[in-house]
Write a protein that holds these residues in place. Sequence first.
Motif, short mmCIF file in Angstrom:
data_model
loop_
_atom_site.label_atom_id
_atom_site.label_comp_id
_atom_site.label_asym_id
_atom_site.label_seq_id
_atom_site.Cartn_x
_atom_site.Cartn_y
_atom_site.Cartn_z
N ALA A 1 0.84 -9.52 -1.58
CA ALA A 1 2.23 -9.11 -1.76
C ALA A 1 2.75 -9.55 -3.11
N ALA A 2 2.38 -10.75 -3.54
CA ALA A 2 2.83 -11.24 -4.85
C ALA A 2 2.24 -10.40 -5.97
N ASP A 3 0.96 -10.03 -5.82
CA ASP A 3 0.33 -9.21 -6.84
C ASP A 3 0.95 -7.81 -6.90
N LEU A 4 1.19 -7.22 -5.72
CA LEU A 4 1.78 -5.88 -5.69
C LEU A 4 3.21 -5.88 -6.23
N ALA A 5 3.91 -7.01 -6.06
CA ALA A 5 5.28 -7.10 -6.57
C ALA A 5 5.32 -6.95 -8.09
N THR A 6 4.26 -7.42 -8.75
CA THR A 6 4.19 -7.27 -10.22
C THR A 6 4.02 -5.81 -10.63
N ARG A 7 3.62 -4.97 -9.67
CA ARG A 7 3.45 -3.53 -9.92
C ARG A 7 4.65 -2.74 -9.39
N GLY A 8 5.65 -3.46 -8.90
CA GLY A 8 6.85 -2.80 -8.38
C GLY A 8 6.70 -2.29 -6.98
N ILE A 9 5.72 -2.82 -6.22
CA ILE A 9 5.46 -2.37 -4.85
C ILE A 9 5.85 -3.49 -3.90
N GLU A 10 6.69 -3.17 -2.93
CA GLU A 10 7.19 -4.18 -2.00
C GLU A 10 6.41 -4.17 -0.70
N THR A 11 5.91 -5.33 -0.30
CA THR A 11 5.30 -5.51 1.01
C THR A 11 5.39 -6.99 1.36
N SER A 12 4.92 -7.37 2.54
CA SER A 12 5.01 -8.76 2.96
C SER A 12 3.94 -9.03 4.01
N ASP A 13 3.70 -10.31 4.24
CA ASP A 13 2.77 -10.70 5.30
C ASP A 13 3.21 -10.12 6.63
N GLN A 14 4.49 -10.20 6.95
CA GLN A 14 5.00 -9.70 8.22
C GLN A 14 4.78 -8.20 8.35
N TRP A 15 5.06 -7.45 7.29
CA TRP A 15 4.90 -6.00 7.31
C TRP A 15 3.44 -5.62 7.59
N ILE A 16 2.51 -6.31 6.94
CA ILE A 16 1.09 -5.99 7.10
C ILE A 16 0.59 -6.39 8.49
N VAL A 17 0.94 -7.60 8.93
CA VAL A 17 0.46 -8.09 10.23
C VAL A 17 0.98 -7.22 11.36
N SER B 1 -1.66 0.99 -6.15
CA SER B 1 -0.24 1.33 -6.12
C SER B 1 0.14 2.04 -4.83
N ASP B 2 -0.82 2.20 -3.92
CA ASP B 2 -0.59 2.88 -2.64
C ASP B 2 -0.56 1.82 -1.53
N PRO C 1 -10.20 10.11 -7.39
CA PRO C 1 -11.27 9.14 -7.12
C PRO C 1 -10.90 8.07 -6.10
N PHE C 2 -9.66 8.05 -5.64
CA PHE C 2 -9.21 6.98 -4.76
C PHE C 2 -9.23 7.39 -3.29
N LEU C 3 -9.32 6.40 -2.42
CA LEU C 3 -9.25 6.63 -0.98
C LEU C 3 -7.85 7.09 -0.60
N ARG C 4 -7.78 8.15 0.20
CA ARG C 4 -6.50 8.65 0.71
C ARG C 4 -6.59 8.78 2.24
N MET C 5 -5.50 8.48 2.91
CA MET C 5 -5.53 8.49 4.36
C MET C 5 -4.19 8.90 4.95
N GLU C 6 -4.25 9.72 6.00
CA GLU C 6 -3.08 10.04 6.81
C GLU C 6 -3.14 9.13 8.04
N GLY C 7 -2.42 8.01 7.98
CA GLY C 7 -2.57 6.94 8.94
C GLY C 7 -2.38 7.34 10.39
N GLN C 8 -1.31 8.07 10.70
CA GLN C 8 -1.05 8.42 12.09
C GLN C 8 -2.11 9.36 12.65
N ALA C 9 -2.56 10.31 11.84
CA ALA C 9 -3.59 11.24 12.30
C ALA C 9 -4.90 10.50 12.56
N VAL C 10 -5.24 9.56 11.67
CA VAL C 10 -6.46 8.78 11.86
C VAL C 10 -6.36 7.93 13.12
N PHE C 11 -5.21 7.30 13.33
CA PHE C 11 -5.02 6.44 14.51
C PHE C 11 -5.25 7.23 15.80
#
Length: 329
Positions: A29-45, A160-161, A215-225
Motif C-alpha cells: 500500500a505504501a509503494d502504491l501510494a507513491t504511484r497515486g493508487i490508494e489501497t490498504s491492508d484492510q481492503w486487500i484482506v 498501476s492496476d 503485455p500485462f495480466l488483465r482480469m474480470e474479477g467477478q466473472a472469474v470468481f
Amino acid sequence: MSAVTSIWSKLVGSGSCLPPRVVSNDDLAADLATRGIETSDQWIVERTGIRQRHIAERGVTTSQLGTEAAKRALADAGVDASEVDLIVVATSTPDFVFPSTACLIQANIGATNAAAFDVQAVCTGFIYALTTADSFIRAGRARCALVIGAEVFSRILDWSDRGTCVLFGDGAGAVVLKASDEPGLLSAKLHSDGSQMKILCAAGNVAYGEVTGDPFLRMEGQAVFKLAVNVLDKVAREVSEEAGISVADIDWLIPHQANVRILNAVARKLDLPSERVVVTVDQHANTSAASVPLALDVARRDGRIKPGQLVMLQGVGGGFTWGAALVRM
C-alpha cells in the motif's frame, strides 16, 4: 499366463522455494501510494484473504526458483537427479521463448537422463503437468518424474492496476513421482473453455522485436470468481466419482490459492469443513502454477498431510482451464 501388474505413480517427495523478499499489504500500500493508487491492508484482506506475498528481485528467474524447489523435492524423496527420467514444468512466466524452463532446470540439477518440457495452463498448470507425468509413468514411458510449478508473476503485473497487482506473488513448488505397484494418483480430470479467454489473460507478445498487444495480466474479477467456484465444485465431484469414493472421504482439499473467498465457497459447495482445506493464499498470494505444490509442500512438512490420506488437488485459471487430481499419499 502371468498376472498383469498395474503401474501407478506415487508421490514420494515435495519441495518449494519462495523468494526471500516478503511484501506485506502495508508495504504494498505504501509503494502504491507513491504511484497515486490508494489501497490498504484492510481492503486487500477483506476481498482476498491475502496478507503478504513473496516478490522476486529483478533478475531472479523462474528456472532459478524451480531449480531450488526441485532440489528440495529430490532431497525429501531421497532420489538422486540421475534417477529422474522426466521433468515437466508448469509455468506462464518462462525464462525464454525457448529453450524450455524444464530444460534449464534439467541442466541445473544434472538430471542427464531426463526428458524435459514445459506445459502452459496458467493456474491449472501444475494439475496438467502432474496428470501428464502420471500418464507417462502409467504407460511405462517413465519411472521417476519431477513435476514443477514455478512462476515469477511479478514480471507481468501492471503495478498501476489495484485490481490485479495486489493478488499475485512469486514462487515454485515441486513433487517427485515414482512408479509403484501401490495406488498413488487415483484419478484426474482436465478441462478447458477457450471462449472465456478474455476474463483472464495476458494477451501481449513479442513479434519482430517489438511488444505487441497488452503485455500485462488483465482480469474480470467477478466473472472469474463465479466460473472458478462452479467448475472447481464440478471437477471435484467428477474425480471422486471416477475414483469410486465419496467427496466426504477426502482428507484434504488443496484448491488453487487465488482468493480465500473462492476456497471457502468451494468447500461449502462440497460440504467439506474449512478445517480440511489447506490455505496458504494469506502468506503466498496467488502464485499461479506454483500455488498448489507450494500448499501441498507446506501441509506435508507441517505434518497435516499424512501417509495414506486422500488429497484432492485442484486448479483453475486463464485459458480458461481447470482440473483436479485425487492422490493417495
